[in-house]
Design a protein around this motif. Structure first.
Motif, PDB file in Angstrom:
ATOM      1  N   ILE A  73       0.654  -1.121  -0.309  1.00 48.26           N
ATOM      2  CA  ILE A  73       0.099   0.477   0.265  1.00 48.26           C
ATOM      3  C   ILE A  73       1.307   1.365  -0.333  1.00 48.26           C
ATOM      4  N   PRO A  74       1.476   2.202  -0.990  1.00 45.79           N
ATOM      5  CA  PRO A  74       1.795   2.953  -1.543  1.00 45.79           C
ATOM      6  C   PRO A  74       1.259   4.162  -0.692  1.00 45.79           C
ATOM      7  N   GLU A  75       2.532   5.458  -0.040  1.00 46.63           N
ATOM      8  CA  GLU A  75       1.773   6.951   0.156  1.00 46.63           C
ATOM      9  C   GLU A  75       1.252   7.440  -0.399  1.00 46.63           C
ATOM     10  N   GLN A  76       1.521   6.864  -1.739  1.00 43.84           N
ATOM     11  CA  GLN A  76       1.231   8.160  -3.091  1.00 43.84           C
ATOM     12  C   GLN A  76       0.024   7.532  -4.353  1.00 43.84           C
ATOM     13  N   PRO A  77      -0.940   6.913  -3.807  1.00 53.50           N
ATOM     14  CA  PRO A  77      -1.901   7.036  -4.968  1.00 53.50           C
ATOM     15  C   PRO A  77      -1.443   5.918  -6.090  1.00 53.50           C
ATOM     16  N   VAL A  78      -2.204   5.161  -6.691  1.00 54.66           N
ATOM     17  CA  VAL A  78      -1.923   4.006  -8.413  1.00 54.66           C
ATOM     18  C   VAL A  78      -3.046   3.536  -9.091  1.00 54.66           C
ATOM     19  N   GLY A 130      -7.653  11.820   0.247  1.00 55.31           N
ATOM     20  CA  GLY A 130      -7.986  11.325   1.465  1.00 55.31           C
ATOM     21  C   GLY A 130      -8.480   9.880   0.686  1.00 55.31           C
ATOM     22  N   MET A 131      -9.905  10.023  -0.354  1.00 59.92           N
ATOM     23  CA  MET A 131     -10.608   8.919  -0.387  1.00 59.92           C
ATOM     24  C   MET A 131      -9.637   8.404  -1.531  1.00 59.92           C
ATOM     25  N   GLN A 132      -8.891   8.457  -2.435  1.00 57.82           N
ATOM     26  CA  GLN A 132      -7.936   7.578  -3.469  1.00 57.82           C
ATOM     27  C   GLN A 132      -7.446   6.930  -2.600  1.00 57.82           C
ATOM     28  N   GLN A 133      -6.839   6.778  -0.584  1.00 49.72           N
ATOM     29  CA  GLN A 133      -5.891   7.095  -0.360  1.00 49.72           C
ATOM     30  C   GLN A 133      -6.784   5.653   0.557  1.00 49.72           C
ATOM     31  N   LYS A 134      -8.149   5.634   0.944  1.00 48.01           N
ATOM     32  CA  LYS A 134      -9.122   4.813   0.913  1.00 48.01           C
ATOM     33  C   LYS A 134      -8.883   3.797   0.284  1.00 48.01           C
ATOM     34  N   VAL A 135      -8.997   4.196  -1.136  1.00 52.10           N
ATOM     35  CA  VAL A 135      -9.290   3.283  -2.463  1.00 52.10           C
ATOM     36  C   VAL A 135      -7.665   1.916  -2.035  1.00 52.10           C
ATOM     37  N   MET A 136      -6.226   3.127  -2.229  1.00 49.75           N
ATOM     38  CA  MET A 136      -5.191   2.117  -2.002  1.00 49.75           C
ATOM     39  C   MET A 136      -5.703   0.648  -0.741  1.00 49.75           C
ATOM     40  N   ILE A 155      -1.556   9.978   5.582  1.00 52.63           N
ATOM     41  CA  ILE A 155      -1.209  10.743   5.104  1.00 52.63           C
ATOM     42  C   ILE A 155      -2.368  11.110   4.401  1.00 52.63           C
ATOM     43  N   GLY A 156      -3.666  12.035   4.792  1.00 52.17           N
ATOM     44  CA  GLY A 156      -4.666  11.651   3.808  1.00 52.17           C
ATOM     45  C   GLY A 156      -5.829  11.371   4.374  1.00 52.17           C
ATOM     46  N   LEU A 157      -5.502  10.765   5.895  1.00 50.19           N
ATOM     47  CA  LEU A 157      -6.740  10.326   6.149  1.00 50.19           C
ATOM     48  C   LEU A 157      -7.905  10.567   7.125  1.00 50.19           C
ATOM     49  N   ASP A 158      -9.169  11.148   6.727  1.00 54.80           N
ATOM     50  CA  ASP A 158      -9.704  12.015   8.519  1.00 54.80           C
ATOM     51  C   ASP A 158     -10.062  10.962   9.817  1.00 54.80           C
ATOM     52  N   PRO A 159     -10.206  11.039  10.528  1.00 54.05           N
ATOM     53  CA  PRO A 159      -9.912  10.385  11.328  1.00 54.05           C
ATOM     54  C   PRO A 159     -11.032   9.239  11.111  1.00 54.05           C
ATOM     55  N   HIS A 160     -12.435   9.205  10.956  1.00 53.41           N
ATOM     56  CA  HIS A 160     -12.758   8.124   9.944  1.00 53.41           C
ATOM     57  C   HIS A 160     -12.737   6.699   9.749  1.00 53.41           C
ATOM     58  N   GLY A 161     -11.838   7.621   8.466  1.00 57.22           N
ATOM     59  CA  GLY A 161     -10.801   6.421   7.745  1.00 57.22           C
ATOM     60  C   GLY A 161     -10.123   6.017   8.449  1.00 57.22           C
ATOM     61  N   MET A 162      -9.180   6.730   9.733  1.00 55.20           N
ATOM     62  CA  MET A 162      -8.187   6.436  10.946  1.00 55.20           C
ATOM     63  C   MET A 162      -8.598   4.852  11.240  1.00 55.20           C
ATOM     64  N   ARG A 163      -9.197   5.419  11.541  1.00 57.44           N
ATOM     65  CA  ARG A 163     -10.094   4.346  12.660  1.00 57.44           C
ATOM     66  C   ARG A 163     -10.521   3.153  12.395  1.00 57.44           C
ATOM     67  N   ASP A 164     -10.871   3.414  10.805  1.00 56.45           N
ATOM     68  CA  ASP A 164     -11.606   1.827  10.262  1.00 56.45           C
ATOM     69  C   ASP A 164     -10.151   1.522   9.613  1.00 56.45           C
ATOM     70  N   PHE A 165      -9.090   1.753   9.704  1.00 56.24           N
ATOM     71  CA  PHE A 165      -7.581   1.329   8.834  1.00 56.24           C
ATOM     72  C   PHE A 165      -6.725   0.392  10.643  1.00 56.24           C
ATOM     73  N   LEU A 166      -7.523   1.195  11.419  1.00 58.68           N
ATOM     74  CA  LEU A 166      -7.291   0.506  12.825  1.00 58.68           C
ATOM     75  C   LEU A 166      -8.020  -1.212  12.489  1.00 58.68           C
ATOM     76  N   GLN A 167      -8.739  -0.368  12.603  1.00 52.88           N
ATOM     77  CA  GLN A 167     -10.109  -1.919  13.005  1.00 52.88           C
ATOM     78  C   GLN A 167      -8.993  -2.228  12.223  1.00 52.88           C
ATOM     79  N   LEU A 168      -8.456  -2.956  10.652  1.00 47.59           N
ATOM     80  CA  LEU A 168      -7.941  -3.789   9.854  1.00 47.59           C
ATOM     81  C   LEU A 168      -7.681  -4.388  10.226  1.00 47.59           C
ATOM     82  N   VAL A 169      -6.573  -3.179  10.539  1.00 45.45           N
ATOM     83  CA  VAL A 169      -5.364  -3.968  11.065  1.00 45.45           C
ATOM     84  C   VAL A 169      -5.066  -4.694  11.998  1.00 45.45           C
ATOM     85  N   ASP A 170      -6.253  -4.820  13.209  1.00 45.39           N
ATOM     86  CA  ASP A 170      -6.213  -5.429  14.354  1.00 45.39           C
ATOM     87  C   ASP A 170      -6.695  -6.780  14.394  1.00 45.39           C
ATOM     88  N   GLN A 171      -7.379  -6.797  12.827  1.00 46.65           N
ATOM     89  CA  GLN A 171      -8.514  -7.893  12.237  1.00 46.65           C
ATOM     90  C   GLN A 171      -7.354  -8.718  11.873  1.00 46.65           C
TER      91      GLN A 171
END
Length: 236
Positions: A73-78, A130-136, A155-171
Motif C-alpha cells: 500500500i504505497p504513500e502515493q495512490p497509483v 483521502g478518498m484515493q488513499q482509502k481506495v489503496m 497521510i490524507g486519512l480523516d479520523p473515520h478513515g484512520m479508525r477504519d484502517f486501525l480496525q482492519l489492522v487489528d483484524q
C-alpha cells in the motif's frame, strides 16, 4: 513465525551512492512493526528493498515460506485514469485469481467500511487525496495476504478513515498476518505498533518494543517521540 527476514548490508539507487547501511530485522506473524523516522531517513527505500525494487543491494531478503504473498500500500495512490473504483477492484481480484463470490463479498464489505460504496462506479482519479488513499487500502486488504507492506498510511486519512484502517489492522493481525508500516506519526505508532525500528540517515539507531526503546534511550517512561529525539542526540 518469520514472514520475512531482512538483512541489508548496503543499498541504494546507485552503487556509488549508498543510502542504507546495516539494516537487519524480521516481521513475524501477528506483528505490526513500525519503521520510524523523519522524511528522508530511508524508510521508503527499505520498503522498496524488501520488495526487490532497489537497483543496488548487498544483502538478502528471505521469505522463509516461499508461498508468502504480500500486499503493498504505497504513500502515493497509483490509479488508472479510465477505470472506475469497482473496475480497479475487479482488476486486482483477477490478478489475484480470486473467485467472483469471494471478490464481491470482500469488496462490498470494504467499500461499506470506508464509506465508498456509493462511489464504486466513479473514477477514483477524480476523488480527493483521502478518498484515493482509502481506495489503496481497500485494494490491499481485499487480497488478505500474509504480509502487508504499508508506506505512510495516515497521510490524507480523516479520523473515520484512520479508525477504519486501525480496525482492519487489528483484524488481520488476529488472523495471523504481519505488517511492516513506515510512518513519521510517532504518537499513533506508539499506540498501535508491537515493535519499532528507528531509522536515521539510512541506519538503524534502535529497535525493539517500547520498553526496549526506552531502555536504549535511557528514558524509562519516555514517549516514543522523546526516546527518538534522545537517541538522535546520542548519535551526534
Amino acid at each position: 513465525m518469520n514472514l520475512v527476514q531482512v538483512n541489508i548490508k548496503s543499498g541504494g539507487y546507485l552503487k556509488k551512492d549508498l543510502i542504507l547501511n546495516d539494516i537487519s530485522f524480521a516481521v513475524k506473524s501477528g506483528e505490526l512493526v513500525g519503521l520510524i523516522g523523519p522524511n528522508g531517513a530511508g524508510k521508503s527505500t527499505i520498503l522498496k528493498t524488501v520488495m526487490g525494487q532497489l537497483p543496488y543491494m548487498d544483502g538478502k531478503i528471505d521469505f522463509p515460506n516461499a508461498h508468502t504473498h504480500y500486499a503493498y500500500i504505497p504513500e502515493q495512490p497509483v490509479l488508472y485514469d479510465n477505470l472506475t473504483l469497482w473496475e480497479h477492484l475487479e482488476f486486482a481480484a483477477a490478478v489475484g485469481k480470486m473467485s467472483r463470490e469471494t471478490f464481491v463479498s470482500r469488496a462490498e464489505e470494504l467499500l461499506k467500511l470506508f464509506r465508498l460504496y456509493k462511489e464504486k462506479h466513479r473514477l477514483p482519479v477524480t476523488f480527493s487525496k483521502g478518498m484515493q488513499q482509502k481506495v489503496m487500502l481497500i485494494l490491499g486488504f481485499m487480497m488478505r495476504p500474509a504480509l502487508y507492506i504499508v508506506d505512510e498510511p495516515f497521510i490524507g486519512l480523516d479520523p473515520h478513515g484512520m479508525r477504519d484502517f486501525l480496525q482492519l489492522v487489528d483484524q488481520v493481525r488476529q488472523d495471523g498476518a504481519g505488517i511492516l508500516m513506515s510512518t513519521h506519526s510517532l504518537d499513533t505508532a506508539e499506540k498501535i505498533c508491537t515493535s519499532f525500528i528507528l531509522i536515521h540517515e539510512g541506519t538503524i539507531i534502535s529497535q525493539g518494543n517500547l520498553e526496549a526503546i526506552r531502555q536504549q534511550s535511557r528514558l524509562p517512561e519516555g514517549s516514543l517521540f522523546d526516546c527518538f529525539i534522545s537517541l538522535l542526540e546520542m548519535q551526534s
